[in-house]
Design an enzyme around this catalytic site. Structure first.
Site, PDB file in Angstrom:
ATOM      1  N   LYS A 181      29.050  48.525 -12.472  1.00  0.00           N
ATOM      2  CA  LYS A 181      28.411  50.150 -12.638  1.00  0.00           C
ATOM      3  C   LYS A 181      28.853  50.396 -13.642  1.00  0.00           C
ATOM      4  CE  LYS A 181      29.976  53.801  -9.948  1.00  0.00           C
ATOM      5  NZ  LYS A 181      30.816  54.669  -8.526  1.00  0.00           N
ATOM      6  N   GLU A 237      31.056  63.272 -14.975  1.00  0.00           N
ATOM      7  CA  GLU A 237      30.264  62.196 -15.222  1.00  0.00           C
ATOM      8  C   GLU A 237      29.060  61.442 -14.271  1.00  0.00           C
ATOM      9  OE1 GLU A 237      33.241  58.263 -14.955  1.00  0.00           O
ATOM     10  OE2 GLU A 237      32.561  58.892 -12.224  1.00  0.00           O
TER      11      GLU A 237
END
Length: 176
Positions: free
Chosen positions: A102, A90
């Protein structure tokens, strides 16, 4: 000449951006967990690599390799799950200290390997009171055309387990 260039540019740009494709709508999975510590304390773990490092220390995941970056926006990490037979890569796309938010975008693995075209994970840390906060974890994903019948989807269990891990770690730390 300029009109031809403009037309070619917009056609190429449109193809690149997928204007002619019919994107699948995003589906959402959400988990919320109250933590009896200040939001700023929870955010310090979530905002960079702290969450993943804690997960490795507590044996929730096997390992984390930082492929690019140092924990800020643009960081790319590869996470190997227990018992070590699958992994997920990711990229950190948003880290907002004011909103305590986030966002990561899946690049490879997890539901992307079984028919999802997009996987986005968002963490929001919300202040409930001076000594209480809520960890909201949301996974947004889309299924590739032709895979709808298989109904591939990510599991919310890991992000829920991460939130529970943070809760236990911080609440026990505060009472120690």
């Amino acid at each position: 000449m300029w009109k031809q260039f403009s037309l070619v540019f917009f056609v190429v740009f449109g193809c690149y951006m997928g204007v002619n494709s019919n994107p699948q709508p995003l589906k959402h999975l959400t988990n919320e967990l109250e933590v009896h510590v200040p939001a700023s304390t929870v955010w310090e773990i979530y905002r960079n690599l702290g969450l993943l490092k804690l997960a490795v220390q507590q044996n929730l995941i096997q390992s984390v390799r930082v492929l690019k970056g140092h924990g800020g926006v643009g960081t790319v990490v590869n996470v190997t799950f227990l018992p070590g037979n699958s992994s997920y890569t990711e990229k950190f796309t948003v880290i907002d200290d004011q909103k305590r938010m986030k966002v990561t975008q899946g690049l490879k693995g997890d539901c992307l390997a079984i028919g999802c075209s997009v996987q986005i994970i968002q963490f929001d840390i919300t202040e409930k009171s001076d000594n209480s906060s809520v960890i909201k974890s949301e996974i947004a994903y889309a299924v590739k055309k032709g895979f709808e019948a298989k109904n591939p989807k990510p599991s919310i269990q890991l992000v829920a387990a991460l939130a529970q891990l943070v809760k236990n770690f911080l609440e026990n730390k505060n009472h120690a």
